[in-house]
Design an enzyme around this catalytic site. Structure first.
Site, PDB file in Angstrom:
ATOM      1  N   GLY A 497       0.837  -1.195   0.000  1.00  0.00           N
ATOM      2  CA  GLY A 497       0.000   0.000   0.000  1.00  0.00           C
ATOM      3  C   GLY A 497       0.868   1.240   0.000  1.00  0.00           C
ATOM      4  O   GLY A 497       2.099   1.146   0.110  1.00  0.00           O
ATOM      5  N   GLY A 498       0.215   2.364  -0.139  1.00  0.00           N
ATOM      6  CA  GLY A 498       0.941   3.619  -0.161  1.00  0.00           C
ATOM      7  C   GLY A 498       1.689   3.880   1.134  1.00  0.00           C
ATOM      8  O   GLY A 498       2.714   4.552   1.151  1.00  0.00           O
ATOM      9  N   GLY A 500       2.875   1.448   3.124  1.00  0.00           N
ATOM     10  CA  GLY A 500       3.868   0.432   3.423  1.00  0.00           C
ATOM     11  C   GLY A 500       3.386  -0.959   3.063  1.00  0.00           C
ATOM     12  O   GLY A 500       2.247  -1.138   2.632  1.00  0.00           O
ATOM     13  N   VAL A 502       2.304  -4.917   3.606  1.00  0.00           N
ATOM     14  CA  VAL A 502       1.451  -5.610   4.563  1.00  0.00           C
ATOM     15  C   VAL A 502       1.762  -7.110   4.535  1.00  0.00           C
ATOM     16  O   VAL A 502       1.842  -7.707   3.461  1.00  0.00           O
ATOM     17  CB  VAL A 502      -0.045  -5.396   4.229  1.00  0.00           C
ATOM     18  CG1 VAL A 502      -0.914  -5.981   5.325  1.00  0.00           C
ATOM     19  CG2 VAL A 502      -0.348  -3.921   4.048  1.00  0.00           C
ATOM     20  N   LYS A 516       1.282  -4.161   9.094  1.00  0.00           N
ATOM     21  CA  LYS A 516       1.653  -3.150   8.109  1.00  0.00           C
ATOM     22  C   LYS A 516       2.898  -2.411   8.577  1.00  0.00           C
ATOM     23  O   LYS A 516       2.888  -1.770   9.630  1.00  0.00           O
ATOM     24  CB  LYS A 516       0.477  -2.181   7.931  1.00  0.00           C
ATOM     25  CG  LYS A 516       0.781  -1.009   7.034  1.00  0.00           C
ATOM     26  CD  LYS A 516      -0.482  -0.249   6.663  1.00  0.00           C
ATOM     27  CE  LYS A 516      -0.822  -0.466   5.221  1.00  0.00           C
ATOM     28  NZ  LYS A 516      -2.155  -0.229   4.814  1.00  0.00           N
ATOM     29  N   ASP A 636      -7.445   8.866   1.590  1.00  0.00           N
ATOM     30  CA  ASP A 636      -6.995   7.900   0.588  1.00  0.00           C
ATOM     31  C   ASP A 636      -8.076   6.845   0.361  1.00  0.00           C
ATOM     32  O   ASP A 636      -7.816   5.657   0.447  1.00  0.00           O
ATOM     33  CB  ASP A 636      -5.671   7.264   1.033  1.00  0.00           C
ATOM     34  CG  ASP A 636      -4.914   6.649  -0.145  1.00  0.00           C
ATOM     35  OD1 ASP A 636      -5.241   6.990  -1.305  1.00  0.00           O
ATOM     36  OD2 ASP A 636      -4.013   5.832   0.096  1.00  0.00           O
TER      37      ASP A 636
END
Ligand SMILES: *[C@@H]1O[C@H](CO)[C@@H](O)[C@H](O)[C@H]1NC(C)=O
Ligand SMILES: *[C@@H]1O[C@H](CO)[C@@H](O)[C@H](O)[C@H]1NC(C)=O
Ligand SMILES: *[C@@H]1O[C@H](CO)[C@@H](O)[C@H](O)[C@H]1NC(C)=O
Ligand SMILES: *[C@@H]1O[C@H](CO)[C@@H](O)[C@H](O)[C@H]1NC(C)=O
Ligand SMILES: *[C@@H]1O[C@H](CO)[C@@H](O)[C@H](O)[C@H]1NC(C)=O
Ligand SMILES: *[C@@H]1O[C@H](CO)[C@@H](O)[C@H](O)[C@H]1NC(C)=O
Ligand SMILES: *[C@@H]1O[C@H](CO)[C@@H](O)[C@H](O)[C@H]1NC(C)=O
Ligand SMILES: *[C@@H]1O[C@H](CO)[C@@H](O)[C@H](O)[C@H]1NC(C)=O
Ligand SMILES: *[C@@H]1O[C@H](CO)[C@@H](O)[C@H](O)[C@H]1NC(C)=O
Ligand SMILES: *[C@@H]1O[C@H](CO)[C@@H](O)[C@H](O)[C@H]1NC(C)=O
Ligand SMILES: *[C@@H]1O[C@H](CO)[C@@H](O)[C@H](O)[C@H]1NC(C)=O
Ligand SMILES: *[C@@H]1O[C@H](CO)[C@@H](O)[C@H](O)[C@H]1NC(C)=O
Length: 809
Positions: A497-498, A500, A502, A516, A636
């Site tokens: 993900g943006g 970091g 997971v 995460k 987001d």
């Protein structure tokens, strides 16, 4: 000369005025009370002030009774609810000592402080003050602690604890109904029935809003500001922390509360009655009788309900969904029951059994009740109560419809067919989907709408589901080695993900978690901790739950519940999977999509489920924006951040993380991720980012739910144009050409029945159009959006969203 003289006069006059003012001030406000100025009576209008003037002590006239006073301490500058302490008749009482104006407070020659009436009778004296006659003075310190010798008002609290006060003694609510004992338990005084306990005993609160407990601590939602604060056991039985906001109409704001669901407080209703959350689910409640019961003459709240028909040996059960009775200990027995029949038989055969609770999750939870006390309705119970009534009883339960209401947020049981493997099964499955849906509609809709109006308020209760599970001590702190072990050395990567990467893991208590590892998080450990605590406090059925975190060796790791269903994009864009390139980053859109065998397994979402997802997500964002004590932007929102849990219950992830980043980082991050299509225009302008930016992103997701098209994916010939703007295109199809069918997702187009779905789909598209308005102020708030989707407010014709391009890199 004349002017000089008048100046002199003026000066003298000024000085005199000032002096007389001072002398009055001296008469009315004093900083200590001692034998030389004794006695002190209510008519003197004198106030004992703390050196910093924040607190006052003295006589207060009791409302609604003439010439009656009590002796109290209060916040000097606070206009309402300022009293923090009053002299009480005994520690086990909630009653303030009330007296008339002939009484007075004296310090006698032996150094005793006495409050006596005109006959000389002692009304109150501090408990064991152990003073010296010579040095006996009563004074109020800067923390609001009234002191006389070794006696302190802090040791004899009434219903309030102040910052720096040790939270130790029992406090009572002013009405005497409830008490907070051992700095741990909230108890109904009359029966000693406990209804809440903090995770660990509270120790004290500070002015910044941190509350220390024996084994951990928690923060108020406005943690960080130095404010006037108080921890109060209110008359409704709830324990709350309030902060004073002089800059906002001098109001006390609630910044922490022990029980989110008021109905869980015992003693709200009489015997056999059920407590229901009121319009404003956070404060008001009311009581109803279950089916087969009628209100007693004294009223449901006071006297409860009684049976219409007395029980004979021939009985049956009425099912009350989401109802739990929490009778006195000893009057309810939890029994091991593999199945429902067993539980039912057990209660039927026992003449003392009045009903049983059953949990439908295979947990073998079955509680046999011999008393029907402290009943409440809450979606958080996940239990149905089976109430024993006489077989001749004709009443039917009116507590079943609420199940339907909850289904609009999260369905209890739906199974969707897997996507077709070949053309034959395609047709078959489409028939199945359509039939399922039609059946659901026919059986559901009449039922549904009749209840919808009536129980609209209970629906909001779903938002509080699970709130109780939040440990007041905040999220658990994991060590790096613990998480390393849990994730098998970060080996099972399940997402990028943006914020970091997971990883999937399993904790030592066998909970499956998503771990995460955050990238580029600014700020020190303390700030991080504070933010994480705020994120963890946000509990909603439609938010992924944060269980813990790790901040060690520069690592910033969040531990979430694991949602097995995966993210919405996998369901929605099944044929148009964005290929993942070798770096693991998503490639820029525009490529010819390659179907991924994994994603082919995801089932098709039907209209009903899509609608539920939309509604659930809208409510969760509304909760973040409006209901959370802390105002939170998501920043987001996109299908990747909407995970689907059991029965396709949507769960938003990554909320609150935007706070850890700056606006610039957010823009760059989203651009790199290739998801500019969800960002509101104000992201690239200099305008401030408000909650309306989330509304825009949600609008885009909503449109994608209907169309099954990724907003920035250029498809088909007519969409090749540079000017093509997804919302504009959908708007034209919907409102100019009135060809709704053209924008519907191809996958389930065949299911679309204009009579059945037109309303639902139109509502979704219209709402989306309002969310996608270019100007933030034209977009509705998220709360309004949820209402638009529900159909509880009228939706005006939206304006066409104009072309908006974020521009190239
Ligand atoms: C007594 O103290 C209070 C609080 O500081 C102040 O508002 C009030 O004016 C004082 N009384 C007089 C007569 O000065
Ligand atoms: C008693 O209080 C008055 C007013 O606060 C003060 O002026 C005086 O010095 C005090 N006397 C003693 C013995 O403390
Ligand atoms: C105290 O205040 C009341 C009402 O403000 C007033 O009527 C009374 O005269 C005052 N007493 C003294 C001794 O100042
Ligand atoms: C004492 O009187 C004040 C003013 O009327 C009131 O606000 C407060 O609640 C009373 N104290 C108690 C313990 O009843
Ligand atoms: C107050 O009540 C507690 C518990 O009921 C009891 O232990 C204590 O002795 C009581 N204290 C007084 C002063 O009555
Ligand atoms: C209260 O008691 C004190 C000391 O016992 C005495 O001096 C005073 O006169 C009494 N006050 C009244 C109003 O009786
Ligand atoms: C009483 O005063 C004396 C002298 O001021 C002091 O030594 C003693 O500790 C005091 N006793 C108490 C109980 O405060
Ligand atoms: C409260 O306690 C803290 C720590 O013990 C101290 O730093 C602070 O000054 C105290 N505040 C007041 C008003 O006494
Ligand atoms: C609390 O309950 C006890 C025992 O029933 C009773 O003695 C006491 O008066 C009650 N306290 C209040 C404040 O009502
Ligand atoms: C259920 O029905 C009973 C009797 O008809 C009524 O008193 C009660 O208020 C109803 N409960 C709800 C939750 O509407
Ligand atoms: C229910 O459970 C009981 C024992 O717990 C068992 O004897 C019985 O056969 C079960 N009934 C069904 C229908 O599974
Ligand atoms: C019902 O209430 C009892 C008593 O408080 C509690 O132990 C139980 O967990 C509750 N049941 C559910 C399903 O919440």
């Amino acid at each position: 000369m004349g002017s000089r003289f008048s100046f002199f006069l003026f000066f003298t006059f000024f000085f005199l005025c000032n002096f007389s003012h001072l002398s009055i001030a001296q008469r009315l406000n004093f900083t200590s009370f001692n034998g030389s100025i004794s006695p002190w009576s209510p008519t003197q209008n004198q106030t004992l002030l703390s050196p910093n003037s924040e607190f006052s002590a003295g006589f207060l006239s009791v409302p609604n009774s003439r010439n009656q006073f009590n002796f109290s301490v209060w916040f000097t500058k606070v206009p309402s609810n300022a009293v923090v302490w009053s002299a009480k008749s005994s520690v086990n009482s909630s009653d303030a000592i009330v007296f008339d104006s002939s009484a007075s407070l004296t310090i006698n020659s032996r150094g005793q402080l006495l409050l006596n009436d005109s006959s000389g009778k002692i009304l109150w004296t501090p408990e064991n003050p152990s003073t010296n006659s010579s040095s006996a003075t009563l004074f109020l310190d800067n923390r609001g602690n009234l002191k006389f010798g070794s006696w302190e008002s802090f040791q004899f609290p009434t219903n309030t604890f102040l910052p720096n006060q040790s939270i130790q003694e029992t406090i009572f609510s002013l009405n005497g109904k409830f008490k907070f004992v051992n700095s741990l338990n909230l108890v109904l005084n009359s029966t000693s029935d406990q209804y809440y306990s903090t995770p660990s005993p509270l120790k004290s609160m500070d002015e910044a809003g941190r509350v220390d407990m024996v084994s951990s601590f928690f923060l108020t939602s406005d943690y960080g500001d130095t404010r006037l604060r108080k921890l109060v056991l209110d008359d409704d039985g709830n324990l709350r922390i309030y902060s004073f906001y002089p800059e906002e109409q001098n109001q006390w704001k609630m910044v922490w509360v022990a029980l989110q669901e008021q109905c869980k407080i015992k003693g709200k209703c009489g015997a056999n009655a059920i407590c229901m959350p009121g319009e404003d689910s956070y404060s008001s409640t009311y009581c109803v009788c279950p089916s087969g019961f009628i209100e007693n003459p004294g009223g449901v709240q006071q006297s409860g309900c009684s049976r219409r028909t007395q029980l004979t040996t021939n009985t049956k059960f009425l099912r009350l969904d989401y109802v739990n009775f929490t009778s006195n200990t000893g009057q309810m027995t939890q029994i091991e029951a593999r199945n429902f029949t067993f539980c039912e038989a057990r209660c039927s055969s026992d003449p003392e059994c009045l009903g049983f609770g059953f949990k439908y999750d295979g947990s073998a939870y079955c509680v046999v009740l011999k008393q029907l006390l402290f009943g409440y309705w809450s979606p958080g119970t996940e239990t149905a109560l089976f109430l024993k009534v006489d077989r001749s009883e004709t009443a039917t339960s009116n507590f079943t419809g609420m199940t339907e209401i909850l289904q609009t947020t999260c369905p209890v049981q739906i199974s969707l067919p897997l996507p077709p493997k070949d053309s034959n099964t395609t047709t078959r499955n489409i028939v199945i989907i359509c039939t399922l849906f039609a059946a659901e509609l026919i059986s559901g809709i009449a039922f549904f709408w009749s209840f919808l109006k009536r129980y609209i308020k209970y629906r909001d209760m779903a938002t509080t589901l699970g709130l109780e599970l939040l440990p007041a001590g905040g999220p658990k702190r994991f060590s790096y080695s613990e998480l390393k072990a849990a994730t098998n050395d970060f080996s099972n990567l399940i997402g990028k993900g943006g914020f970091g990467d997971v990883y999937k893991g399993e904790l030592s208590d066998h909970r499956i978690v998503a771990v995460k590892c955050l990238k580029n998080v600014t700020g020190g450990d303390r700030e991080f901790w504070a933010e994480v605590t705020i994120i963890a406090r946000m509990h909603h059925l439609n938010l992924v739950r944060l269980w813990g975190f790790c901040a060690e060796k520069g690592q910033r790791i969040l531990v979430y519940e694991y949602i097995p269903g995966g993210s919405l994009d996998k369901y929605l864009f099944r044929r148009r999977v964005v290929p993942v390139n070798s770096n693991g980053e998503e490639a820029t859109p525009g490529h010819d999509p390659v179907p991924d065998p994994n994603t082919m397994q995801k089932p098709i979402l039907d209209w009903n489920v899509r609608y539920r997802i939309a509604l659930g997500v809208a409510r969760a964002i509304a909760y973040l924006h409006e209901e959370c004590l802390e105002w939170v932007l998501h920043c987001d929102i996109k299908p990747e951040n909407i995970l689907l849990g059991d029965d396709f219950c949507p769960k938003i992830s990554d909320f609150g993380l935007a706070k850890l980043r700056k606006k610039q980082d957010m823009v760059t991050m989203s651009r790199r991720r290739g998801t500019p299509g969800y960002m509101a225009p104000e992201w690239i302008t200099t305008e401030p980012i408000t909650s309306k930016a989330d509304v825009y992103s949600f609008g885009m997701v909503l449109l994608e739910l209907v169309t099954g098209i990724r907003n920035f994916e250029i498809q088909g010939s007519e969409m090749k144009s540079e000017e093509w703007y997804f919302p504009g295109w959908a708007y034209d199809k919907m409102f100019k050409e009135t060809r709704v069918e053209d924008i519907l997702d191809n996958e389930i187009k065949y299911c679309y029945d204009s009579r059945a779905h037109f309303d639902l789909v139109t509502r979704m598209v219209k709402t989306a159009m309002w969310c996608l308005q270019d100007r933030p102020e034209l977009r509705p708030t998220m709360g309004k959006v949820a209402k638009m989707l529900e159909g509880t407010v009228e939706i005006m014709e939206p304006k066409k969203p104009t072309v908006f391009f974020l521009g190239g890199e």
